[in-house]
Enzyme design. Sequence first.
Site, PDB file in Angstrom:
ATOM      1  CG  ASP A  56      43.417  38.153  40.512  1.00 36.76           C
ATOM      2  OD1 ASP A  56      43.567  37.366  41.083  1.00 36.76           O
ATOM      3  OD2 ASP A  56      42.857  37.869  39.247  1.00 36.76           O
ATOM      4  CD  GLU A  98      45.509  32.669  44.264  1.00 38.44           C
ATOM      5  OE1 GLU A  98      45.205  32.574  43.083  1.00 38.44           O
ATOM      6  OE2 GLU A  98      45.683  33.547  44.737  1.00 38.44           O
ATOM      7  CG  ASP A 136      37.267  37.523  44.177  1.00 43.81           C
ATOM      8  OD1 ASP A 136      38.177  38.006  43.788  1.00 43.81           O
ATOM      9  OD2 ASP A 136      37.607  36.124  43.677  1.00 43.81           O
TER      10      ASP A 136
HETATM   11  O1  MIG Z   1      39.079  34.886  37.321  1.00 44.92           O
HETATM   12  O2  MIG Z   1      40.616  39.786  37.459  1.00 44.92           O
HETATM   13  O3  MIG Z   1      40.671  38.837  42.755  1.00 44.92           O
HETATM   14  O4  MIG Z   1      39.535  41.079  42.097  1.00 44.92           O
HETATM   15  O5  MIG Z   1      38.491  40.967  39.636  1.00 44.92           O
HETATM   16  C1  MIG Z   1      38.983  35.911  38.194  1.00 44.92           C
HETATM   17  C2  MIG Z   1      38.970  39.150  37.667  1.00 44.92           C
HETATM   18  C3  MIG Z   1      39.842  36.404  38.242  1.00 44.92           C
HETATM   19  C4  MIG Z   1      39.726  37.459  40.196  1.00 44.92           C
HETATM   20  C5  MIG Z   1      40.488  38.211  41.449  1.00 44.92           C
HETATM   21  C6  MIG Z   1      39.689  39.541  41.239  1.00 44.92           C
HETATM   22  C7  MIG Z   1      39.822  40.371  39.892  1.00 44.92           C
HETATM   23  C8  MIG Z   1      39.218  39.298  39.219  1.00 44.92           C
HETATM   24  N1  MIG Z   1      39.830  37.497  39.126  1.00 44.92           N
END
Ligand code: MIG
Length: 830
Positions: free
Chosen positions: A416, A419, A494
């Site tokens: 996650d 980017e 999200d």
């Molecule tokens: O700043 O890990 O898209 O699926 O649950 C949020 C917490 C960070 C974004 C992800 C989401 C995940 C969440 N993350």
Amino acid sequence: MIFRKKISSTFVMLIAVLRVANAAADPTWDGHTLRVTDGVVSAAITPISDDVIRVRVAKGDRFGRDHSYAVVTTNLGPIQAKATIGPNETILKTATLTVHVQHHPIRVRFANSAGETLDADNNEAAISFSGPSFRVAKDLPEDEHIYGLGEKSGRLDKRGWQLGGYNYVMWNTDTYAWDSSTDPLYVAVPFYVAMRHGQAHGIFLDNTWRSFFDIGRQQRDALTFGAEGGEVNYYFINGPRPKDVINRYTQLTGRMPMPPLWSAGYNQCRYSYYPEKRVRQLAAMFRQKQIPADVIWLDIHYQDNYRPFTWNHDRFPDPKTMIADLAGEGFRVVTIVDPHPKVEIGSVPFDTGIAGNYFIKRADGSVYTGKVWPSMADHDPAPSVFPDFTMPAARQWWGGLFKGLVDCGVAGIWNDMDEPSVFVAPTGTMALDTVQDNEGEPASHRELHNVYGQLMSRATFEGLEALRPNQRPFVLTRSSFAGGQRYAAVWTGDGTADWASLRQSISTLLGLGVSGFGFVGSDIGGFVHPATAELFTRWLQVGVFNPFMRTHTDLGNPDKEPWSFGSDFERMNKEAIELRYELLPYIYNALHETAVTGVPAMRPLFVDFPEDEAVAAMDDEFLFGSDLLVAPVLWEGASNRPVYLPKGDWFDYWTGEKVAGGRTIDAAAPLDTIPLFVRAGGFIFRQPVVQHTGQMPGNTLRVLIAPAADSTAAMYEDDGISLEYEHSDFLVRQFHQIRRDSGVSVEIASVGGSRIPAARLLELDLWAEESPKSVSLDETVAGTADDRRVLPRKSASELSAADEGWTWDGKMLVVKAHDNFGRMRFLVEK
Ligand code: MIG
């Protein structure tokens, strides 16, 4: 705005002046590459196969390093190319394409062997540079459709949307609560498929800088693309069918490897499941309620203060034992790992990363730090450092850090924030002048931003591969770039729990599929905000036909489990998940098709029906594999919906009713029903419901066959977990039905691989309006009439307890026998 709205007349004059100042050289052809310079720009045009032509254009005559993070091979097989250099134009011919290259100024036009233009530089604007950026303008005929461009909001046909919109931008961005007008999102794929009159071609701009695609917005009849830096470096990819384009694009950029079978089951996630007791209760609930599931996901709270590669031992005192116990119940655990180790002397990721010089640097050479999750920790918050995944040694180091999680039994990794996302920074990402290794030729984040996620998932994938040899790695990533399908599945980040986002999820996933990413899904029920019961059920029904099926929800939302919305909804949710498991042999087979051809399982109708103008922009229904048309309900309160069926016959999956295509019908769709249609001649490979994929070996293979005069399908299977399929431990069987007035024959033959699956029964399900006179089976190789064995007729209940025989219930003929995994020929006589 770096790109001009219009080519101003001064700019054109400037080009004219430059052209006079630089003498152009004669074009040359060395048997591989045509080189032309018009005094302003130089072009190198290389046919890399008969159907794929590479075009590079640089300012002056300085080409940079020939390097790509997207392309895996330009060796696409034999090619016969000839160049005829004329005074004003060179004609380059391959077996299927003619490329017209005008010398002064340089213009390129691609035509097929019938002489029809497929793609042409816009005569007026064509190729231009402005400072470090460039743009290429192409003619955009009025009736051309444009698809792909990776993970995008809006509609499937990018052109239709573009006319009311804006440029499509390639710049990976953390876009919380994104909606149908948010751009860019998390994944950049500068590749599109163009289709006109049923004939498709593609353009892949292999450039990692921030890029843009303007599809008939500034100028209705021009498609313009460009980037903030780097070279013009694109591939023209021939069709004529959309499948040919996707196939060739993924030959160039790679395909998804076979995923582990368990990852194609049902995945349950939330932000976040903890502590251990909660996770165990969740698993027990699935088994107690007999709702199938394979995977439980742990989000950031399993970690100690959001530090990657740690466990919070208050919440999870003994992860290894917990994971082993869950494995005993048929569950696997996937854990999140973000790319931002905490600045913390004494911690392994930080210390070893500093020692190896693996972190991204500021322009002044110091290590760049940014605030992400570890800076939000309750205890001892601190900023983070960011691995430089463009450095091969750093990728290897990062991959090795997964050893602890792998030793605990963690089955897969969720990437996650890649980017990369940086909190508090005005751009949402790291400083653009930070410096990265770039595989030996250092460059700024400006150039490398878009490949951060792709290379992180690569490091993760390769790490798991090395730590668990002969097991298929499973990685899910939020961010990626062209070619990232080689390393990870993608989910669409999200999105919001509303009906518009459910509708949006479909065109976004279809666009990803066209762009080479076949193993994709959206958070079922939406991520941001709680979902209503109805929305969750409808989204789950769509999720059955997302290649990757995972429920997820945001921190602070109420639980979103199949039983969270009361018993009526629980029954419907259970049925949807059961359908996923019944269809798993078919779904796995369709994923194999993606692994082999690049063609996504979940795909737009135009991919299979390019000649049908009615489906060109259709994105509220789609195909899953070649034989199932899915028309989910996407509007609140709806209990029916219009469904367009392409020409030909279709069969209602639920009733077997034959429906003529080439028109729109009204399909009944009460809350527990997903309108589903089987293409005439289709083979739907199914099984009785299992609670998890571990229960599949030995389970009956049930093959639903939709009538047609003559049709075939292949079914692939393997052990679902190892890489042994690369060494012929797989089985491909060919199914062939032939219908005559006298009856139906179904012939099965093994056509590939040497695998013998666990002993099981084989069932054929054939819709039949009358009872057959007899059903027989021939299992010999020669197959003469004498070798046929007549199968006994039975009642439905007798047959369910028997190994062999057939029954007819007034609508469906069910035939059962032992699967011999070799040649079998069933004959149904009327
Ligand atoms: O700043 O890990 O898209 O699926 O649950 C949020 C917490 C960070 C974004 C992800 C989401 C995940 C969440 N993350």
